[in-house]
Design a protein around this motif. Structure first.
Motif, PDB file in Angstrom:
ATOM      1  N   ASP A 107       0.809  -1.219   0.000  1.00  0.00           N
ATOM      2  CA  ASP A 107       0.000   0.000   0.000  1.00  0.00           C
ATOM      3  C   ASP A 107       0.844   1.271   0.000  1.00  0.00           C
ATOM      4  OD1 ASP A 107       0.993  -0.519   2.548  1.00  0.00           O
ATOM      5  OD2 ASP A 107      -0.694   0.477   3.551  1.00  0.00           O
ATOM      6  N   GLN A 108       2.150   1.131   0.163  1.00  0.00           N
ATOM      7  CA  GLN A 108       3.015   2.311   0.299  1.00  0.00           C
ATOM      8  C   GLN A 108       3.068   3.147  -0.977  1.00  0.00           C
ATOM      9  OE1 GLN A 108       5.644   3.251   3.154  1.00  0.00           O
ATOM     10  NE2 GLN A 108       3.571   2.777   3.852  1.00  0.00           N
ATOM     11  N   PHE A 109       3.074   2.497  -2.137  1.00  0.00           N
ATOM     12  CA  PHE A 109       3.158   3.254  -3.390  1.00  0.00           C
ATOM     13  C   PHE A 109       1.928   4.130  -3.581  1.00  0.00           C
ATOM     14  CE2 PHE A 109       2.286   3.560  -8.010  1.00  0.00           C
ATOM     15  CZ  PHE A 109       3.377   4.343  -8.358  1.00  0.00           C
ATOM     16  N   GLU A 110       0.744   3.558  -3.368  1.00  0.00           N
ATOM     17  CA  GLU A 110      -0.472   4.350  -3.528  1.00  0.00           C
ATOM     18  C   GLU A 110      -0.515   5.491  -2.514  1.00  0.00           C
ATOM     19  OE1 GLU A 110      -5.356   3.922  -3.688  1.00  0.00           O
ATOM     20  OE2 GLU A 110      -4.082   2.124  -3.717  1.00  0.00           O
ATOM     21  N   ALA A 111      -0.105   5.227  -1.280  1.00  0.00           N
ATOM     22  CA  ALA A 111      -0.087   6.283  -0.263  1.00  0.00           C
ATOM     23  C   ALA A 111       0.861   7.405  -0.666  1.00  0.00           C
ATOM     24  CB  ALA A 111       0.318   5.699   1.088  1.00  0.00           C
ATOM     25  N   PHE A 112       2.009   7.048  -1.219  1.00  0.00           N
ATOM     26  CA  PHE A 112       2.980   8.037  -1.705  1.00  0.00           C
ATOM     27  C   PHE A 112       2.374   8.887  -2.812  1.00  0.00           C
ATOM     28  CE2 PHE A 112       5.930   8.620  -5.325  1.00  0.00           C
ATOM     29  CZ  PHE A 112       6.769   9.592  -4.805  1.00  0.00           C
ATOM     30  N   MET A 113       1.727   8.253  -3.778  1.00  0.00           N
ATOM     31  CA  MET A 113       1.156   8.985  -4.907  1.00  0.00           C
ATOM     32  C   MET A 113       0.041   9.921  -4.442  1.00  0.00           C
ATOM     33  SD  MET A 113       2.762   8.105  -7.753  1.00  0.00           S
ATOM     34  CE  MET A 113       1.690   8.194  -9.197  1.00  0.00           C
ATOM     35  N   ARG A 114      -0.815   9.462  -3.566  1.00  0.00           N
ATOM     36  CA  ARG A 114      -1.951  10.278  -3.135  1.00  0.00           C
ATOM     37  C   ARG A 114      -1.508  11.459  -2.272  1.00  0.00           C
ATOM     38  NH1 ARG A 114      -6.273   8.223  -5.173  1.00  0.00           N
ATOM     39  NH2 ARG A 114      -6.563   5.974  -5.477  1.00  0.00           N
TER      40      ARG A 114
END
Length: 312
Positions: A182-189
């Motif tokens: 989930d870290q990539f999506e959290a970074f992008m958002r």
């Protein structure tokens, strides 16, 4: 000791002279087809397969660029030959300035003011604050880390995405692939301006497709100074057309030079530059490479050796 410059560029002579000045006891030549001498070390970029086939004595190949995919993909590259990257040598500062210019241009709405000037229109636009412009650094290598530090020092909120649980920088919020999917999506958002610095590997190729880019908040921007193939062009253009993304500054492309018919040239939300965000400074880079060559000759450890399994 004999060193060959393997670089099909008008700059090959300057590289030869700079390296010879740093290693006066070495013989430094410019390699061309038909070259018959056996060399100990080579410095360059995108060497032809013929070079490796003719050089069984070669101890290391030192790349003049940060990206090494054109070396690793060489079909004649010896399996155990060390590949060494240039590390910063002034490129990080150039990239920080490139990204600063684009972010400040967008943040201060300079394109809109230019259009108002052309129309003789006096109309102040709402002010923007740095706290409202979080930047996201994808790829926390030497260059990405330099830019992250620069923007944090400038007072911008900075997010960084790293493949591993690397040590974070002061005032940089670290997201890591090692901490969960989930870290990539959290970074992008969490990011308003995405800045791409990662190397091109099988894992990063087409990383920023429609699904990934749509994770950015509406009104976000994209800066790519890494490799063109990290972005799916059709996805970026679609999201720019729809208004989900407000702008993109692109310095690298799938095909270079960028074909004249490509939509990037004429898209009103895209800024195109010809792979100039960071030009390797020859003298400091030659100094760095000379030091590494000397360390290798003396059987001393060096930094910058490419891990082939990772592609960088």
């Amino acid at each position: 000791m004999r060193i060959a410059i393997v670089y099909s560029s008008a700059k090959s002579g300057a590289w030869r002279d700079a390296l010879a000045a740093e290693l006066p006891d070495a013989q430094v030549d410019i390699w061309q087809p038909g070259y018959t001498h056996a060399v100990d070390f080579a410095v360059g970029w995108a060497p032809p397969p013929q070079f490796f086939a003719e050089q069984p004595r070669l101890r290391a190949f030192l790349s003049v660029g940060a990206g090494v995919e054109n070396i690793l993909s060489n079909p004649k590259l010896p399996a155990e030959l060390p590949i060494v990257r240039v590390e910063d040598a002034g490129m990080g500062e150039q990239m920080a300035d490139y990204c600063r210019y684009e972010v400040l241009r967008w943040m201060q709405r300079r394109d809109e003011y230019a259009a108002q000037q052309a129309a003789a229109l006096w109309r102040p636009l709402p002010a923007a604050w740095r706290a409202e412009w979080p930047v996201g650094i994808f790829g926390l290598g030497v260059l990405g880390r330099k830019v992250a530090t620069a923007f944090a020092s400038d007072g911008f909120p900075v997010n960084a995405f790293s493949r591993s649980n690397s040590v974070g920088e002061p005032n940089v919020r670290l997201f890591s692939e090692a901490r969960g999917v989930d870290q990539f999506e959290a970074f992008m958002r969490a990011t308003r301006v995405l800045m791409i610095f990662a190397p091109l590997t099988p894992e990063t190729r087409n990383k920023f497709d429609r699904k990934a880019l749509q994770m950015l908040p509406r009104g976000a921007y994209v800066i790519n100074v890494a490799r063109g193939a990290l972005i799916v062009d059709e996805a970026l253009l679609e999201l720019l057309d729809s208004g989900h993304l407000h702008g993109a500054a692109l310095d690298v492309f799938h095909e270079e030079p960028l074909p004249r018919q490509h939509r990037y040239w004429t898209h009103p939300k895209v800024s195109v530059t010809p792979h100039i965000a960071a030009v390797t400074p020859i003298v400091p880079a030659a100094r760095q490479m000379a030091a590494k060559i000397q360390q290798l000759v003396n059987d001393q450890p060096i930094t910058g050796i490419v891990e082939r399994s990772r592609g960088y």
